[in-house]
Design an enzyme around this catalytic site. Structure first.
Site, mmCIF file in Angstrom:
data_model
loop_
_atom_site.group_PDB
_atom_site.id
_atom_site.type_symbol
_atom_site.label_atom_id
_atom_site.label_comp_id
_atom_site.label_asym_id
_atom_site.label_seq_id
_atom_site.Cartn_x
_atom_site.Cartn_y
_atom_site.Cartn_z
ATOM 1 N N TYR A 155 -10.633 -0.149 4.367
ATOM 2 C CA TYR A 155 -9.995 -1.461 4.359
ATOM 3 C C TYR A 155 -9.154 -1.588 5.622
ATOM 4 O O TYR A 155 -8.438 -0.656 5.995
ATOM 5 C CB TYR A 155 -9.105 -1.611 3.126
ATOM 6 C CG TYR A 155 -8.288 -2.888 3.091
ATOM 7 C CD1 TYR A 155 -8.895 -4.128 2.908
ATOM 8 C CD2 TYR A 155 -6.897 -2.857 3.235
ATOM 9 C CE1 TYR A 155 -8.148 -5.301 2.862
ATOM 10 C CE2 TYR A 155 -6.135 -4.026 3.183
ATOM 11 C CZ TYR A 155 -6.776 -5.245 3.004
ATOM 12 O OH TYR A 155 -6.029 -6.396 2.957
ATOM 13 N N ASP A 250 -7.651 3.211 12.551
ATOM 14 C CA ASP A 250 -6.722 2.350 11.829
ATOM 15 C C ASP A 250 -5.797 3.258 11.019
ATOM 16 O O ASP A 250 -6.166 3.756 9.959
ATOM 17 C CB ASP A 250 -7.487 1.381 10.920
ATOM 18 C CG ASP A 250 -6.548 0.472 10.133
ATOM 19 O OD1 ASP A 250 -5.312 0.622 10.269
ATOM 20 O OD2 ASP A 250 -7.044 -0.381 9.375
ATOM 21 N N LYS A 278 2.871 -0.481 7.741
ATOM 22 C CA LYS A 278 3.530 0.241 6.650
ATOM 23 C C LYS A 278 4.741 1.065 7.125
ATOM 24 O O LYS A 278 5.780 0.491 7.400
ATOM 25 C CB LYS A 278 2.495 1.062 5.873
ATOM 26 C CG LYS A 278 1.427 0.127 5.279
ATOM 27 C CD LYS A 278 0.518 0.697 4.232
ATOM 28 C CE LYS A 278 -0.269 -0.415 3.562
ATOM 29 N NZ LYS A 278 -1.671 -0.504 3.918
HETATM 30 C C1 LIG Z 1 -2.414 -1.783 4.459
HETATM 31 C C2 LIG Z 1 -3.491 -1.635 5.457
HETATM 32 C C3 LIG Z 1 -3.855 -2.683 6.324
HETATM 33 C C4 LIG Z 1 -3.259 -4.063 6.227
HETATM 34 O O1 LIG Z 1 -1.890 -4.071 6.461
HETATM 35 P P1 LIG Z 1 -1.026 -5.343 5.958
HETATM 36 O O2 LIG Z 1 0.366 -5.046 6.446
HETATM 37 O O3 LIG Z 1 -1.159 -5.363 4.470
HETATM 38 O O4 LIG Z 1 -1.610 -6.544 6.587
HETATM 39 C C5 LIG Z 1 -4.796 -2.425 7.300
HETATM 40 N N1 LIG Z 1 -5.371 -1.215 7.412
HETATM 41 C C6 LIG Z 1 -5.060 -0.198 6.594
HETATM 42 C C7 LIG Z 1 -5.705 1.127 6.796
HETATM 43 C C8 LIG Z 1 -4.118 -0.376 5.579
HETATM 44 O O5 LIG Z 1 -3.833 0.638 4.765
#
Ligand SMILES: *Cc1c(COP(=O)(O)O)cnc(C)c1O
Length: 440
Positions: A155, A250, A278
């Site tokens: 994701y 990511d 995060k």
């Molecule tokens: C949480 C997350 C996102 C999205 O971040 P948001 O701050 O919710 O937009 C993208 N990539 C990864 C791997 C994530 O865990």
């Protein structure tokens, strides 16, 4: 110290939460501002929280919980850590946003860049999604190519071209998994399974001339915890280099979580672009993308890749991030967190093994995933969706006993430095009692 009043199956109530949710549903679609919060895949209305402190959550019905959601990852120090709170309070009093540079920019910039060997320059944005969206634009701007390879089960936020699922077949063009995404956007994305070097190589071989980048969660933790082998990640690095395609890690969830240098440091792999979110905001809305100086020179105003933000790097968010990251650099921080997580999951595993329950607790650093199988799972298609019914029961039984997990069996749990041995002992006992109900 707080007086915790954990619920028990006999006393547990969601009366106030239910009333608030009823009203919220008339104001907001589904009553929420992010879909998983609506408790669709577990039982009852969402719990509304009033307060958090350390590893504890306090709901509007006066009950407390040990928190394993930790705001989906950012709260690696737990709720209202004193140093973070102090720095935020001190900063907020001087103004929340200027739309102009402040010295806070340089403080957090230096802290991150001095302690992360895989990046040379960084740009702050306001969410993980924004970080990923910008990183894709950068990769496309640098290479002049448009297609992206992503992995099924990773994701990357709600970026249009990444909100896709695989079709049938090993290498497929994405099929949009949300309404409102033109098929032409989804068609820019090629989807391959995780942990499958042949599929990856065949995608690269077939499409390399059109592909700007491969994006991966190096520690995939948004669809269960689909741990990849170091060999596969190294293969990915070698092949992307060989085919002249940029590699994006990511690290929105793994960054500063599995170590200060995230998965890049854990596996000692140099990606071309990294994304953060995060933890980097310490609980405030922050994201970032980072790379070598050479690649970052393509970003406006120096280069032609446009990206901007009214509230980017606002001082309050930077202060929360700076205070949080400062704590993480203290000697032994990650070792302590990992040891706690290993002991906690080890105890639960021993209990399940002894009882013959088909549950395992894969973990990496302070991320763990309670999963209702004995198989080791590396790909999303290996997850048996029908077994999520067990999670649904466990989730409710845990709530009734004062343990809060994110409301989906596809979500991982997080342990923070605020979880004490006593908290984890308490939580483990309640999880064991909950599993007894699941399998009764
Ligand atoms: C949480 C997350 C996102 C999205 O971040 P948001 O701050 O919710 O937009 C993208 N990539 C990864 C791997 C994530 O865990």
């Amino acid at each position: 110290m707080n007086q915790n009043s954990y619920p028990s199956p006999a006393t547990f109530t969601r009366a106030q939460s239910a009333a608030l949710f009823e009203t919220a549903q008339t104001y907001f679609p589904g009553g929420v501002h992010s879909p998983v919060r609506a408790f669709k895949s577990v039982q009852g209305p969402p719990v509304f929280f009033e307060r958090g402190e350390g590893c504890h959550l306090y709901d509007v019905d006066g009950q407390s919980y040990v928190d394993f959601c930790c705001s989906w990852g950012p709260l690696i120090l737990g709720h209202v850590h004193p140093e973070v709170l102090a720095r935020v309070q001190q900063t907020v009093a001087s103004g929340m946003s200027f739309g102009a540079p402040t010295p806070h920019d340089n403080l957090i910039g230096k802290l991150v860049l001095d302690n992360h060997r895989y990046i040379e320059m960084i740009r702050f944005v306001s969410s993980g999604t924004e970080a990923v969206m910008s990183a894709l634009r950068l990769a496309r701007g640098v290479t002049g190519k448009s297609k992206v390879i992503k992995f099924e089960g990773c994701y990357h936020g709600h970026v249009d071209s990444l909100l896709v699922k695989a079709g049938s077949g090993l290498v497929t063009f994405g099929i949009s998994s949300s309404a409102g995404i033109p098929e032409s956007f989804a068609a820019e994305t090629i989807v391959v399974p995780l942990a499958d070097p042949e599929a990856l190589e065949s995608a690269l071989k077939q499409y390399a001339g059109e592909v700007a980048c491969v994006i991966i969660e190096p520690v995939p933790a948004n669809n269960g915890l689909l741990l990849q082998s170091a060999e596969f990640l190294r293969f990915l690095r070698e092949k992307t280099r060989e085919y002249g395609v940029l590699l994006i890690f990511d690290e929105v969830i793994s960054g500063f979580r599995v170590g200060f240098e995230g998965a890049a440091g854990l596996y000692d792999i140099q990606p071309d672009i990294l994304t953060f979110g995060k933890i980097i905001g310490g609980g405030m809305p922050v994201g970032a993308y980072a790379a070598s100086k050479e690649i970052m020179q393509h970003v406006a105003p120096v280069g032609p890749v446009y990206q901007a933000g009214t509230l980017s790097a606002n001082p309050v968010a930077m202060a929360a991030g700076f205070a949080t990251l400062t704590e993480l650099l203290k000697p032994g921080f990650y070792e302590g967190l990992e040891a706690k997580t290993a002991a906690f999951t080890g105890r639960l595993q021993a209990y399940c093994d002894q009882k013959g329950y088909e549950v395992t607790f894969p973990h990496q650093g302070s991320i763990f995933w309670p999963t209702f199988t004995r198989e080791t799972i590396h790909r999303s298609d290996e997850i048996d969706d029908s077994r999520m019914r067990f999670f649904k029961v466990m989730h409710l039984e845990c709530l009734k006993r004062g343990v809060y997990f994110g409301p989906s069996g596809y979500e991982v749990g997080f342990i923070s430095s605020a979880h004490t041995d006593a908290d984890l002992d308490f939580a483990a006992s309640q999880i064991e009692a909950s599993l007894d109900v699941v399998f009764s």
